[in-house]
Scaffold this motif. Structure first.
Motif, PDB file in Angstrom:
ATOM      1  N   ALA A   1       0.825  -1.209   0.000  1.00 45.26           N
ATOM      2  CA  ALA A   1       0.000   0.000   0.000  1.00 45.26           C
ATOM      3  C   ALA A   1       0.862   1.263   0.000  1.00 45.26           C
ATOM      4  CB  ALA A   1      -0.940  -0.002   1.201  1.00 45.26           C
TER       5      ALA A   1
ATOM      6  N   PRO B   1      -3.083   2.676  -1.449  1.00 49.66           N
ATOM      7  CA  PRO B   1      -3.946   1.889  -0.564  1.00 49.66           C
ATOM      8  C   PRO B   1      -5.096   1.228  -1.318  1.00 49.66           C
ATOM      9  CG  PRO B   1      -4.401   4.224  -0.309  1.00 49.66           C
ATOM     10  CD  PRO B   1      -3.226   4.111  -1.240  1.00 49.66           C
ATOM     11  N   TYR B   2      -5.781   0.355  -0.642  1.00 50.32           N
ATOM     12  CA  TYR B   2      -6.927  -0.348  -1.205  1.00 50.32           C
ATOM     13  C   TYR B   2      -7.912   0.650  -1.802  1.00 50.32           C
ATOM     14  CZ  TYR B   2     -11.226  -3.055  -1.444  1.00 50.32           C
ATOM     15  OH  TYR B   2     -12.384  -3.654  -1.878  1.00 50.32           O
TER      16      TYR B   2
END
Length: 178
Positions: free
Chosen positions: A15, A20-21
């Protein structure tokens, strides 16, 4: 692709490096080479219609350099996204073609930069240099289509539907709705 494989392709390998997601860095970074290389082609063409074309030829050369550097940054995080895709899947095959085309285009532009640098920027951009840029940009368009397919069809590094649903639940909170 199984549901488990789909979830794997949505998660970042790192990440900190890849984003990040639900917020990958690769799509953000690709705007640098795309913008620089489109602008360089515009400068190339414009160098044929102005009285003093040298400044446009020099500008195009340096835009190509900016694009190559931007492409290298995008490639690093794109490679991290590639590592999240399960092998042997249509998404992986598409990603490998996408990566290969991008590497080809980046090498073509790097070669074009050195060609231009060696030739100097005394006049309008030569037909060969102009053709190399135009063809490279067309191949980049094909690669971009494949990148879109990875994100929008296969959902690589895109948040899952449950996470996406958060944007469609509840009442609007103000004039902007969000």
């Amino acid at each position: 692709m199984t549901s488990e494989q789909q979830l794997q392709a949505k998660q970042p390998v790192s990440a900190a490096m890849a984003g990040p997601y639900g917020h990958p860095f690769h799509p953000i970074l690709v705007t640098v080479p795309i913008g620089a290389w489109v602008a360089s082609l515009v400068f190339d063409i414009a160098s044929h219609v102005v009285d003093d074309p040298a400044f446009l030829a020099r500008g195009a050369m340096w835009l190509i350099a900016v694009g190559v550097l931007g492409a290298l940054a995008a490639a690093v995080v794109g490679f991290l996204d590639l590592l999240a895709i399960p092998p042997g899947t249509p998404a992986m095959r598409t990603a490998l073609v996408h990566m290969s085309l991008n590497l080809l285009v980046t090498c073509a532009y790097a070669g074009g930069f050195f060609w231009r640098h060696a030739a100097g920027a005394a006049g309008s951009v030569g037909a060969g240099m102009l053709a190399l840029s135009a063809v490279s940009l067309a191949v980049l368009g094909v690669s971009g289509y494949l990148g879109g397919k990875l994100a929008y069809r296969y959902g690589v590094r895109v948040a899952d539907e449950a996470t996406q649903a958060e944007g469609y639940t509840g009442a609007p909170t103000g004039a902007g709705g969000g």
